[in-house]
Design an enzyme around this catalytic site. Structure first.
Site, mmCIF file in Angstrom:
data_model
loop_
_atom_site.group_PDB
_atom_site.id
_atom_site.type_symbol
_atom_site.label_atom_id
_atom_site.label_comp_id
_atom_site.label_asym_id
_atom_site.label_seq_id
_atom_site.Cartn_x
_atom_site.Cartn_y
_atom_site.Cartn_z
ATOM 1 C CG PHE A 159 -8.498 7.810 -25.370
ATOM 2 C CD1 PHE A 159 -7.227 7.292 -25.584
ATOM 3 C CD2 PHE A 159 -8.622 9.168 -25.051
ATOM 4 C CE1 PHE A 159 -6.109 8.097 -25.481
ATOM 5 C CE2 PHE A 159 -7.512 9.974 -24.953
ATOM 6 C CZ PHE A 159 -6.246 9.432 -25.153
ATOM 7 N N GLY B 137 -17.615 3.626 -26.374
ATOM 8 C CA GLY B 137 -16.500 2.673 -26.303
ATOM 9 C C GLY B 137 -16.520 1.746 -27.511
ATOM 10 C CG ASP C 79 -26.345 2.566 -19.740
ATOM 11 O OD1 ASP C 79 -25.733 3.387 -19.014
ATOM 12 O OD2 ASP C 79 -27.045 2.887 -20.697
ATOM 13 C CB SER D 282 -18.264 15.153 -27.000
ATOM 14 O OG SER D 282 -18.531 16.119 -28.001
ATOM 15 C CB SER E 86 -9.514 21.318 -18.272
ATOM 16 O OG SER E 86 -9.887 21.066 -19.615
ATOM 17 C CE1 TYR F 145 -17.668 15.559 -20.973
ATOM 18 C CE2 TYR F 145 -16.231 17.482 -21.043
ATOM 19 C CZ TYR F 145 -16.409 16.128 -20.863
ATOM 20 O OH TYR F 145 -15.333 15.329 -20.558
ATOM 21 N NE ARG G 41 -16.125 22.395 -30.467
ATOM 22 C CZ ARG G 41 -15.348 21.354 -30.214
ATOM 23 N NH1 ARG G 41 -15.173 20.422 -31.114
ATOM 24 N NH2 ARG G 41 -14.745 21.254 -29.052
#
Ligand code: UD1
Length: 314
Positions: A12, A37, A54, A79, A119, A142, A271
């Site tokens: 994206f 992707g 990769d 994610s 962030s 992450y 979550r």
């Protein structure tokens, strides 16, 4: 010979930066492994030299960096929940890959590497808005991985003199964001579901808030980061956001208007690894490189809904 390398060019954010560079007439090389992707995202980027590979493989990084002046390093497994399910995979694709890119960039004589920070580095600290001087407090694997990348960049600036810039992205959304995975960003998921008349699920009470940032603002920040004088930006971390925040409940209400969805949202358990509130202070990016958001949240959401409605990306 390509002047810029964009990693994650079929993702994206990577494809959006590549498109902007091509529109400026720049020679661009893109690389993607297609772990997340999509080949379809390469449509419209035919002028880009594309390499499938990769970044976890150092020799792939070395080839990709050959001859380029600047690197936009966007490739990642972006994610939080994916990292909770598979912390090692996130580490390989975020930390190892970033270190490989930096080593390759250093060895190839690249001038500047611009990095997609997150962030999530701020974690759940109560201070609002988040500013770059705050002590990081990552919660998810992450967040730790993206923060480790930041530290590697700063180290490569200090130790090897490679110019580096970290842009800490705040919840980016817009056209080309994959809405089909349960690891996708919330706005992509909600747009797709609500346009199809399906009920979206809000995790928690919906009062969590985010500084949702439309993709054009992120592309703009990247182009500024590539051009800004080294003494202003090199070795630095800068928030890339709008400086405004909105709750998920309020966002759902706006999306109802934009999509025409008539139903209510379902509510599920909060979550694991989620951050409650997120809002950026964008003063540093403004001061160092003249960054200001170009597109506000509502306008960005309107454009995004229009894009998903046109049937692309679904
Ligand atoms: C985090 C980072 C962000 C990073 C992104 C990568 C923070 C504050 N932000 O985003 O910088 O780019 O990871 O993935 O850490 N949600 C629902 N329903 C859904 C999906 C999500 O309610 O179907 C909720 C989540 O629980 C969360 C919010 O929506 O509270 C946003 O989730 P998401 O879009 O996945 O991004 P973050 O985890 O905030």
């Amino acid at each position: 010979m390509a002047k810029f390398l964009v990693t994650g060019a079929a993702g994206f954010i990577g494809r959006s930066i590549a498109a902007a560079l091509l529109a400026r007439g720049e020679a661009v090389r893109g690389i993607d492994s297609f772990i997340t992707g999509k080949r379809a995202n390469l449509a419209g980027l035919e002028a880009m030299e594309f390499v499938e590979g990769d970044l976890a493989d150092p020799s792939v990084c070395a080839r990709a960096c050959q001859g380029v002046e600047g690197v936009f390093h966007e490739a990642a497994l972006a994610s939080v929940p994916r990292s909770v399910a598979d912390p090692v995979g996130t580490n390989v694709n975020c930390v190892d890959a970033t270190l490989n890119v930096l080593v390759a960039a250093r060895d190839a004589g690249v001038r500047r590497v611009i990095y997609a920070g997150s962030s999530s580095a701020y974690g759940d600290t109560p201070t609002m808005p988040k500013h770059e001087e705050m002590k990081p407090s990552p919660i998810s694997p992450y967040a730790v991985a993206k923060l480790a990348g930041e530290h590697y960049l700063a180290s490569f600036t200090r130790v090897y003199g490679l110019e580096t810039v970290t842009l800490r992205y705040f919840n980016v959304f817009g056209p080309y964001q994959d809405p089909t995975s349960h690891y996708s960003g919330v706005l992509a998921i909600f747009c797709r579901k609500m346009l199809k008349g399906e009920q979206p699920t809000i995790y928690g009470d919906g009062e969590q808030s985010r500084d949702f940032t439309y993709i054009d603002n992120v592309v703009h920040a990247n182009l500024l980061a590539a051009e800004a004088p080294a003494e202003k930006v090199s070795g630095e971390v800068m928030n890339t956001a709008t400086g405004k925040t909105i709750t998920l409940n309020e966002t759902f209400r706006i999306l109802r208007e934009l999509t025409g969805y008539q139903g209510e949202a379902a509510y599920g358990p909060a979550r694991t690894g989620d951050v409650r509130d997120s809002l950026a202070d964008i003063g540093k990016a403004e001061e160092r490189m003249g960054y200001r958001p170009l597109v506000d949240f509502r306008e960005g959401l309107r454009r995004t809904v229009d894009w998903y409605r046109s049937g692309e990306g679904t």
